[in-house]
Structure formats: structure tokens, C-alpha cells
Design an enzyme around this catalytic site. Structure first.
Site, short mmCIF file in Angstrom:
data_model
loop_
_atom_site.label_atom_id
_atom_site.label_comp_id
_atom_site.label_asym_id
_atom_site.label_seq_id
_atom_site.Cartn_x
_atom_site.Cartn_y
_atom_site.Cartn_z
N ARG A 65 4.25 4.58 13.48
CA ARG A 65 4.51 3.24 12.92
C ARG A 65 5.47 2.45 13.83
O ARG A 65 5.28 1.27 14.07
CB ARG A 65 5.08 3.37 11.51
CG ARG A 65 5.16 2.06 10.77
CD ARG A 65 5.70 2.24 9.35
NE ARG A 65 4.89 3.13 8.54
CZ ARG A 65 3.70 2.83 8.01
NH1 ARG A 65 3.16 1.66 8.23
NH2 ARG A 65 3.03 3.72 7.29
N HIS A 109 1.04 -12.30 -2.12
CA HIS A 109 0.59 -11.12 -2.86
C HIS A 109 -0.12 -11.60 -4.13
O HIS A 109 0.36 -12.52 -4.80
CB HIS A 109 1.78 -10.22 -3.22
CG HIS A 109 1.37 -8.98 -3.92
ND1 HIS A 109 0.73 -7.93 -3.27
CD2 HIS A 109 1.46 -8.61 -5.21
CE1 HIS A 109 0.47 -6.97 -4.14
NE2 HIS A 109 0.90 -7.37 -5.32
N ASP A 145 6.00 -5.79 -0.84
CA ASP A 145 5.68 -6.80 -1.86
C ASP A 145 6.89 -7.13 -2.73
O ASP A 145 6.82 -7.21 -3.97
CB ASP A 145 4.50 -6.33 -2.74
CG ASP A 145 3.23 -6.17 -1.94
OD1 ASP A 145 3.05 -6.89 -0.94
OD2 ASP A 145 2.42 -5.29 -2.30
C1 GAR Z 1 -5.25 -11.83 -0.71
O1 GAR Z 1 -5.65 -11.78 -2.05
C2 GAR Z 1 -3.78 -11.52 -0.55
O2 GAR Z 1 -3.02 -12.02 -1.61
C3 GAR Z 1 -3.77 -10.01 -0.56
O3 GAR Z 1 -4.88 -9.67 0.22
C4 GAR Z 1 -5.88 -10.67 0.09
C5 GAR Z 1 -6.29 -11.11 1.46
O4 GAR Z 1 -7.38 -11.99 1.41
N1 GAR Z 1 -2.57 -9.47 -0.03
C6 GAR Z 1 -2.00 -8.36 -0.48
O5 GAR Z 1 -2.48 -7.66 -1.35
C7 GAR Z 1 -0.67 -8.01 0.18
N2 GAR Z 1 -0.01 -6.98 -0.54
P1 GAR Z 1 -7.78 -12.86 2.66
O6 GAR Z 1 -7.88 -11.89 3.85
O7 GAR Z 1 -9.09 -13.45 2.32
O8 GAR Z 1 -6.71 -13.89 2.89
#
Ligand code: GAR
Length: 210
Positions: A65, A109, A145
Site C-alpha cells: 500500500r 460516499h 468514509d
Molecule cells: C458513487 O456512488 C460513490 O458515492 C461511491 O461509489 C460510486 C461511484 O460511482 N463511493 C463510495 O462508495 C466511496 N466509499 P461513479 O464511479 O459512477 O462516480
């Protein structure tokens, strides 16, 4: 003009929403680069279609990482980033990386944080019997988050909703929330001070969309 570096791992629809916002002449930033830890991410293909510099940085090509985080920071700094914008970036970032961009790194999020951090947010909200769901834009801190909240949008959970229908309703709200929250930060109307939020009075940082 401030420079944004957007990090994606998947579809990239929030990237698309921010890129649309950037077309507005009055928008105070430009997208300097889009970086993905997944070379096959649709979000990276979208960046190329939009004519944005797109960088694939496969996390699997790094021994651990810390090595990935260092390579990521190098790519972000090479793009001259003022702000780092996580848009569906699904890698946990180490503390040194997070500290390096403290106060200028945002995440979205798909829940009303602090409820349901992590994965499967919509399923967990439905299982818990929530009547409201939503999304949160927050400053990134070392806890996943978690971090001071810039803005939130709430949407109703409707009878008969399943994970897909709820996720779709939240996503529409995300696409309005993220550009707005980001813009407030770029303009200094919402900022981080001493680990907490300082916001201009009167900003509608919490909204309900029916
Ligand atoms: C979105 O719903 C975002 O809120 C979530 O991933 C999706 C990405 O969609 N993020 C998380 O869960 C972060 N913990 P996208 O690639 O279409 O923007």
C-alpha cells in the site's frame, strides 16, 4: 485557475458530473488529470473521451500500500494538483498520503454519514429499515468514509425499493451534490480549520430531494 486531480476506480459518473460543471466559464477550476488504480475502469475511458489527461496506475503493480500511495502522490503532484477529488475511488489510502493532502482532498460516499461507511451502503440502509438515504461529500481523514462534512443530500426510500433502485436515486442526487460541494470548497466558502468545518452562513449544506 485551481487544478483538480480526480481519482476513480469504476464507472466515473461523478467524474462526468464534475467535468460538466467545469464547462461553465465561471467554474473556478480545471481538471488537470484523472487517475485510476484500475486500468480498465470505465471512468478512465470517459476521461479520454472528454480529452482529459488519463493516467492508469495499477495498484497490483506495487508491492504494498505504501509503495502505491507514493506512486499515486507522485502522479498527483506531477499534475500540479491543488485539490484531490475522490470520485468512486475504492482504495484505502494510508495516513501519510491523507496528511499530505489534508484540507484539500474530498470524497463522496453514498450514505448519510456517519451512517453506513464502507461497502454495500444501500443494502444495509434497506436492511435497517431506513426511510431516508442519501449522499455525503466530506474532507478525507485517515478513517475510511469519515471526516468533516461539506454537504449532504437526503432522498426518500420508497416502498418496494431494492438496492438498484435506491442506488440509482441516490446517484442522481450525487451528481448535483458533488459539483456544488466542490465549488464551495474551491471558493473557500467551506473549509477545514482545526479539524472542523468552517462554512459561510446561509449555504444550504443539507438538502432533501423528493
Ligand atoms: C458513487 O456512488 C460513490 O458515492 C461511491 O461509489 C460510486 C461511484 O460511482 N463511493 C463510495 O462508495 C466511496 N466509499 P461513479 O464511479 O459512477 O462516480
Amino acid at each position: 485557475m485551481q487544478r483538480l486531480v480526480i481519482l476513480v476506480s469504476g464507472r466515473g459518473s461523478n467524474l462526468g458530473a464534475i467535468a460538466r460543471a467545469c464547462r461553465d466559464e465561471a467554474w473556478p477550476a480545471t481538471i488537470a488529470a484523472v487517475i485510476s488504480n484500475r486500468p480498465d475502469a470505465a471512468g478512465l475511458a470517459l476521461a479520454r473521451e472528454l480529452g482529459l489527461p488519463a493516467v492508469a496506475l495499477d495498484h497490483r503493480a506495487h508491492p504494498d500500500r505504501a509503495a502505491f500511495d507514493t506512486a499515486l502522490a507522485d502522479a498527483i503532484d506531477a499534475a500540479g494538483a491543488d485539490w484531490v477529488v475522490l470520485a468512486g475511488f475504492m482504495r484505502i489510502l494510508g495516513e501519510p498520503f491523507v496528511q499530505r493532502y489534508a484540507g484539500r482532498m474530498l470524497n463522496i460516499h453514498p450514505s448519510l454519514l456517519p451512517a453506513f461507511p464502507g461497502l454495500h451502503t444501500h443494502r444495509r440502509a434497506l436492511d435497517a429499515g431506513c426511510t431516508l438515504a442519501g449522499a455525503t461529500v466530506h474532507f478525507v481523514t485517515p478513517t475510511l468514509d469519515h471526516g468533516p462534512i461539506v454537504a449532504q443530500v437526503a432522498v426518500p426510500v420508497r416502498p418496494g425499493d431494492d438496492e438498484a433502485s435506491l442506488a440509482a436515486r441516490v446517484l442522481v442526487a450525487e451528481h448535483r451534490l458533488y459539483p456544488q460541494a466542490l465549488r464551495w470548497c474551491l471558493e473557500g466558502r467551506v473549509r477545514l480549520r482545526d479539524g472542523g468545518i468552517v462554512a459561510e452562513p446561509g449555504l444550504e449544506r443539507g438538502r432533501f430531494v423528493d
